[in-house]
Design an enzyme around this catalytic site. Sequence first.
Site, PDB file in Angstrom:
ATOM      1  N   ARG A  58       1.036  -1.156  -0.029  1.00  0.00           N
ATOM      2  CA  ARG A  58       0.066  -0.235  -0.049  1.00  0.00           C
ATOM      3  C   ARG A  58       0.944   1.199  -0.096  1.00  0.00           C
ATOM      4  O   ARG A  58       1.894   1.157   0.448  1.00  0.00           O
ATOM      5  CB  ARG A  58      -0.848   0.013   1.327  1.00  0.00           C
ATOM      6  CG  ARG A  58      -1.753  -1.028   1.308  1.00  0.00           C
ATOM      7  CD  ARG A  58      -2.540  -1.035   2.648  1.00  0.00           C
ATOM      8  NE  ARG A  58      -3.295  -2.279   2.886  1.00  0.00           N
ATOM      9  CZ  ARG A  58      -3.549  -2.952   3.902  1.00  0.00           C
ATOM     10  NH1 ARG A  58      -3.188  -2.534   5.206  1.00  0.00           N
ATOM     11  NH2 ARG A  58      -4.300  -3.928   3.898  1.00  0.00           N
TER      12      ARG A  58
ATOM     13  N   ARG B 141     -10.005   4.174   5.439  1.00  0.00           N
ATOM     14  CA  ARG B 141      -8.532   3.849   5.132  1.00  0.00           C
ATOM     15  C   ARG B 141      -8.112   3.774   3.694  1.00  0.00           C
ATOM     16  O   ARG B 141      -6.946   4.026   3.405  1.00  0.00           O
ATOM     17  CB  ARG B 141      -8.185   2.462   5.605  1.00  0.00           C
ATOM     18  CG  ARG B 141      -6.641   2.250   5.777  1.00  0.00           C
ATOM     19  CD  ARG B 141      -6.264   0.879   6.742  1.00  0.00           C
ATOM     20  NE  ARG B 141      -6.469  -0.215   5.764  1.00  0.00           N
ATOM     21  CZ  ARG B 141      -6.393  -1.470   6.094  1.00  0.00           C
ATOM     22  NH1 ARG B 141      -6.008  -1.521   7.569  1.00  0.00           N
ATOM     23  NH2 ARG B 141      -6.505  -2.530   5.364  1.00  0.00           N
TER      24      ARG B 141
ATOM     25  N   ARG C 219     -12.878  -8.798   3.041  1.00  0.00           N
ATOM     26  CA  ARG C 219     -12.169  -8.705   4.095  1.00  0.00           C
ATOM     27  C   ARG C 219     -13.524  -8.785   5.160  1.00  0.00           C
ATOM     28  O   ARG C 219     -13.047  -9.050   6.477  1.00  0.00           O
ATOM     29  CB  ARG C 219     -11.418  -7.236   4.334  1.00  0.00           C
ATOM     30  CG  ARG C 219      -9.921  -7.648   3.769  1.00  0.00           C
ATOM     31  CD  ARG C 219      -9.370  -6.386   3.544  1.00  0.00           C
ATOM     32  NE  ARG C 219      -8.117  -6.427   2.598  1.00  0.00           N
ATOM     33  CZ  ARG C 219      -6.903  -6.743   3.419  1.00  0.00           C
ATOM     34  NH1 ARG C 219      -6.575  -6.429   4.656  1.00  0.00           N
ATOM     35  NH2 ARG C 219      -5.931  -7.106   2.595  1.00  0.00           N
TER      36      ARG C 219
HETATM   37  P1  ADP Z   1      -5.532  -3.515  10.786  1.00  0.00           P
HETATM   38  O1  ADP Z   1      -4.131  -3.311  11.077  1.00  0.00           O
HETATM   39  O2  ADP Z   1      -6.205  -4.219  12.132  1.00  0.00           O
HETATM   40  O3  ADP Z   1      -5.976  -3.785   9.685  1.00  0.00           O
HETATM   41  P2  ADP Z   1      -5.605  -0.447  10.952  1.00  0.00           P
HETATM   42  O4  ADP Z   1      -4.493  -0.334  12.272  1.00  0.00           O
HETATM   43  O5  ADP Z   1      -4.914  -0.277   9.632  1.00  0.00           O
HETATM   44  O6  ADP Z   1      -6.259  -1.958  11.173  1.00  0.00           O
HETATM   45  O7  ADP Z   1      -6.661   0.389  11.255  1.00  0.00           O
HETATM   46  C1  ADP Z   1      -7.752   0.500  10.305  1.00  0.00           C
HETATM   47  C2  ADP Z   1      -8.179   2.038  10.099  1.00  0.00           C
HETATM   48  O8  ADP Z   1      -8.928   2.464  11.338  1.00  0.00           O
HETATM   49  C3  ADP Z   1      -6.918   2.775   9.825  1.00  0.00           C
HETATM   50  O9  ADP Z   1      -7.449   3.956   8.834  1.00  0.00           O
HETATM   51  C4  ADP Z   1      -6.826   3.543  11.190  1.00  0.00           C
HETATM   52  O10 ADP Z   1      -6.388   4.831  11.345  1.00  0.00           O
HETATM   53  C5  ADP Z   1      -8.215   3.693  11.867  1.00  0.00           C
HETATM   54  N1  ADP Z   1      -8.425   3.380  13.265  1.00  0.00           N
HETATM   55  C6  ADP Z   1      -7.667   2.665  13.898  1.00  0.00           C
HETATM   56  N2  ADP Z   1      -8.033   2.638  15.461  1.00  0.00           N
HETATM   57  C7  ADP Z   1      -9.027   3.692  15.386  1.00  0.00           C
HETATM   58  C8  ADP Z   1      -9.687   3.965  16.536  1.00  0.00           C
HETATM   59  N3  ADP Z   1      -9.678   3.494  17.745  1.00  0.00           N
HETATM   60  N4  ADP Z   1     -10.713   4.979  16.102  1.00  0.00           N
HETATM   61  C9  ADP Z   1     -10.996   5.238  14.927  1.00  0.00           C
HETATM   62  N5  ADP Z   1     -10.174   4.908  13.862  1.00  0.00           N
HETATM   63  C10 ADP Z   1      -9.130   4.033  13.818  1.00  0.00           C
HETATM   64  P1  5GP Z   2      -3.103  -6.968   5.475  1.00  0.00           P
HETATM   65  O1  5GP Z   2      -3.282  -7.226   3.945  1.00  0.00           O
HETATM   66  O2  5GP Z   2      -4.320  -5.973   5.923  1.00  0.00           O
HETATM   67  O3  5GP Z   2      -1.903  -6.317   5.783  1.00  0.00           O
HETATM   68  O4  5GP Z   2      -3.222  -8.095   6.355  1.00  0.00           O
HETATM   69  C1  5GP Z   2      -4.417  -9.223   6.289  1.00  0.00           C
HETATM   70  C2  5GP Z   2      -4.464 -10.055   7.168  1.00  0.00           C
HETATM   71  O5  5GP Z   2      -3.367 -10.920   7.131  1.00  0.00           O
HETATM   72  C3  5GP Z   2      -4.432  -9.544   8.668  1.00  0.00           C
HETATM   73  O6  5GP Z   2      -5.347 -10.332   9.374  1.00  0.00           O
HETATM   74  C4  5GP Z   2      -3.154  -9.899   9.286  1.00  0.00           C
HETATM   75  O7  5GP Z   2      -3.106 -10.116  10.643  1.00  0.00           O
HETATM   76  C5  5GP Z   2      -2.788 -11.103   8.341  1.00  0.00           C
HETATM   77  N1  5GP Z   2      -1.551 -11.406   8.318  1.00  0.00           N
HETATM   78  C6  5GP Z   2      -0.243 -10.702   8.113  1.00  0.00           C
HETATM   79  N2  5GP Z   2       0.734 -11.280   8.033  1.00  0.00           N
HETATM   80  C7  5GP Z   2       0.516 -12.589   8.286  1.00  0.00           C
HETATM   81  C8  5GP Z   2       1.346 -13.765   8.600  1.00  0.00           C
HETATM   82  O8  5GP Z   2       2.590 -13.798   8.441  1.00  0.00           O
HETATM   83  N3  5GP Z   2       0.690 -14.774   8.661  1.00  0.00           N
HETATM   84  C9  5GP Z   2      -0.691 -15.016   8.722  1.00  0.00           C
HETATM   85  N4  5GP Z   2      -1.248 -16.139   9.116  1.00  0.00           N
HETATM   86  N5  5GP Z   2      -1.498 -13.860   8.531  1.00  0.00           N
HETATM   87  C10 5GP Z   2      -0.848 -12.644   8.368  1.00  0.00           C
END
Ligand code: ADP
Ligand code: 5GP
Length: 209
Positions: free
Chosen positions: A54, A147, A158
């Site tokens: 990304r 996001r 997702r």
């Molecule tokens: P994940 O890693 O679990 O996929 P992210 O950390 O990327 O999730 O968070 C998803 C989106 O939500 C991001 O744009 C982040 O800035 C936002 N976000 C995370 N925590 C909060 C919160 N407590 N309130 C509002 N927005 C949040």
């Molecule tokens: P993202 O594409 O949003 O970074 O991740 C998608 C999902 O893949 C998330 O649920 C994240 O926790 C999971 N993920 C990231 N790295 C790993 C990994 O090494 N192993 C597994 N099993 N899941 C992962």
Amino acid sequence: MRDLSRVDKAMAGPRPVVLSGPSGAGKSTLLKKLMKEYDGVFGFSVSHTTRQPRPGEENGKDYHYVTKDAMQTAVDNGEFIESAVFSGNMYGTSKAAVQAVRAKNLICILDIDMQGVRNIKKTDLNAIYVSIQAPSMDILEKRLRDRKTESEESLQKRLHAARVEVEFSKEEGMFDVCIVNDVLEDAYGKLKDVLLEEINQVKKTGMTL
Ligand code: ADP
Ligand code: 5GP
């Protein structure tokens, strides 16, 4: 299952921390805050993935971005502790990723999906398992949309996976703690409380080195 005993024996030190939960729940946001506040205490296990980076993500920092062929070969060669297909892409934790963090005696943080949790539980990593959840599916969807990283197709995949992950988090004995990430600072405070003992341990050891 693959024999992991040699890897595990080389992995004494602080307990790793596994963060898991639906995509969009806030795992990366929370872990980045943690790594920033506790510089030199936590180390991120950099996974491999076949998805595209990304904007803002860095190869080798957020993930190792690889082709499907390269990833499959590495998996077949036994280089991974666990791997899974999520939303049409491969993801996996290499032995090297975890070892790199543990060699520095840091707390290793893994951000993995529920398949990864199931598989890591079969190893001797003795991790602390933390489930991060959004307050509701509607809020999760809004966060994912805001996001602006996913196509509509990826977003739907997702959200579908998220429903399964929510049910998974309720399975008896799967997680040590479940944190609902509503107000970010509150969720972060709870995460720090859960990890306080390990954090203090690493700080103490660090001071005596
Ligand atoms: P994940 O890693 O679990 O996929 P992210 O950390 O990327 O999730 O968070 C998803 C989106 O939500 C991001 O744009 C982040 O800035 C936002 N976000 C995370 N925590 C909060 C919160 N407590 N309130 C509002 N927005 C949040
Ligand atoms: P993202 O594409 O949003 O970074 O991740 C998608 C999902 O893949 C998330 O649920 C994240 O926790 C999971 N993920 C990231 N790295 C790993 C990994 O090494 N192993 C597994 N099993 N899941 C992962």
